[in-house]
Scaffold this active site. Structure first.
Site, PDB file in Angstrom:
ATOM      1  CG  ASP A 153       3.604 -13.784  -1.628  1.00 47.82           C
ATOM      2  OD1 ASP A 153       3.865 -12.578  -1.574  1.00 47.82           O
ATOM      3  OD2 ASP A 153       2.798 -14.350  -0.877  1.00 47.82           O
ATOM      4  CG  HIS A 183      -6.510 -10.119  -2.139  1.00 48.51           C
ATOM      5  ND1 HIS A 183      -5.570 -10.456  -3.091  1.00 48.51           N
ATOM      6  CD2 HIS A 183      -5.887  -9.242  -1.310  1.00 48.51           C
ATOM      7  CE1 HIS A 183      -4.440  -9.818  -2.848  1.00 48.51           C
ATOM      8  NE2 HIS A 183      -4.614  -9.079  -1.766  1.00 48.51           N
ATOM      9  NE  ARG A 205      -9.517  -7.046   8.986  1.00 49.78           N
ATOM     10  CZ  ARG A 205      -9.280  -8.342   8.866  1.00 49.78           C
ATOM     11  NH1 ARG A 205      -8.292  -8.890   9.551  1.00 49.78           N
ATOM     12  NH2 ARG A 205     -10.012  -9.098   8.076  1.00 49.78           N
ATOM     13  CE  LYS A 253       2.028  -9.922  -6.825  1.00 47.34           C
ATOM     14  NZ  LYS A 253       2.711 -10.690  -5.760  1.00 47.34           N
ATOM     15  CB  ALA A 276      -0.927  -0.004   1.211  1.00 45.43           C
TER      16      ALA A 276
END
Length: 323
Positions: free
Chosen positions: A176, A77, A35, A95, A14
């Protein structure tokens, strides 16, 4: 037209995306959701976002947000992207889009039913060098493609409690790292007719060293590896009947590539590359939204589903089950 961006998640990816977003003059950092209010506020202040929300639902409901970049770990996700789509927000989801094809299909269905934009954030496919070499290959610059070789490995070792070793978090090398070699092979050669895979698993039963061999009706092959216990070269090559294209270290975000035609000297082709490269996928999302598209031609939803199906097949072969 200014696109108002929300970011769901406050981790490393992010941060990288938010930093590159500044390179787009028509992108507005509108809101962040996490959160906890504390994490959202700290991220918003650090990266210049106008508002901070202490829940995913609050971000999804924000009327001043046009599109949300889902930047959580991939085990979350599905829930995060679904909440955004159901609130009518366009979504760019990191992804892999989910842990399996069935979950990905739920998001695609939601996008189509609600007529809301959805794209998997495979940033490699939006990279200028990748787009250029793909076009050249289609034009026959290296003849008929016969082989794709690519590897992606991290040095490690990772502790047993690390997310890369946690099956509840979709751990292992495949989701990953392996998604990059697989996406490159798919971009150049399409869906394989034959998939063979082998992996060594951790005590937690996720893959730590994985090899893949894809076969295609044309006679082409793709030899791919991914690892979380050894730093491979992280490079790639595409070989054709009339030449070869070599992608350097960091092939998934290249600034250049080398074209070697049969009987000719190698030619290095370079591209302007500010930032880390995440702004290219953000720009593609903004272009699609401006044109009223529900998906990107650079990363179509059908391609996302095909690759998620490949990942399911590979996991079944190597014996990895996510909890």
């Amino acid at each position: 037209m200014t696109t108002r961006w929300g970011i769901l998640g406050t981790g490393g990816i992010a941060t990288a995306f938010a930093t590159d977003l500044r390179l787009l003059p028509d992108a507005s950092p509108a809101a962040v959701g996490s959160r906890t209010p504390e994490a959202a506020t700290a991220f918003a202040e650090r990266h210049g976002f106008a508002r901070a929300h202490g829940s995913w639902a609050e971000l999804a409901a924000d009327p001043e947000v046009d599109v949300i970049y889902v930047a959580t770990p991939h085990a979350f996700h599905l829930d995060a992207a679904m909440e955004c789509l159901q609130a009518g927000k366009a979504v760019l989801c990191e992804k892999p889009i989910t842990l399996d094809r069935a979950s990905a299909a739920l998001l695609v269905q939601e996008s189509r039913v609600r007529e809301v934009f959805l794209m998997e954030a495979m940033w490699m496919r939006c990279n200028p060098a990748i787009r250029d070499l793909t076009a050249k290959i289609k034009d026959g610059v290296i003849g008929e493609v016969r082989a794709v070789h690519a590897d992606f490995g991290l040095q490690g070792p990772f502790e047993a409690d690390h997310r890369l070793r946690d099956p509840r978090m979709g751990g292992g090398a495949l989701l990953d790292l392996g998604v990059y070699p697989i996406n490159l092979a798919h971009l150049i050669l399409g869906t394989p007719a034959s998939v063979q895979s082998w992996a060594h698993l951790t005590p937690e039963r996720v893959d730590e060293n994985t090899g893949l061999l894809f076969g295609y009706p044309s006679g082409a092959v793709a030899a791919l590896t991914c690892s979380i216990n050894g730093a491979t070269r992280n490079a790639a090559s595409i070989t054709g009947t009339d030449g070869r294209i070599d992608l350097p270290v960091g092939f998934f975000a290249p600034h250049s590539y080398t074209l070697t035609r049969a009987g000719a000297e190698p030619e290095e082709i370079t591209f302007d590359f500010p930032g880390r490269g995440y702004h290219f996928e953000a720009a593609e999302v903004q272009r699609c939204l401006a044109e009223g598209l529900l998906e990107s031609p650079l990363m179509p939803q059908a391609t996302t589903l095909e690759i998620m199906g490949l990942l399911d097949t590979i996991r079944n072969e190597i014996g990895v089950v996510y909890q």
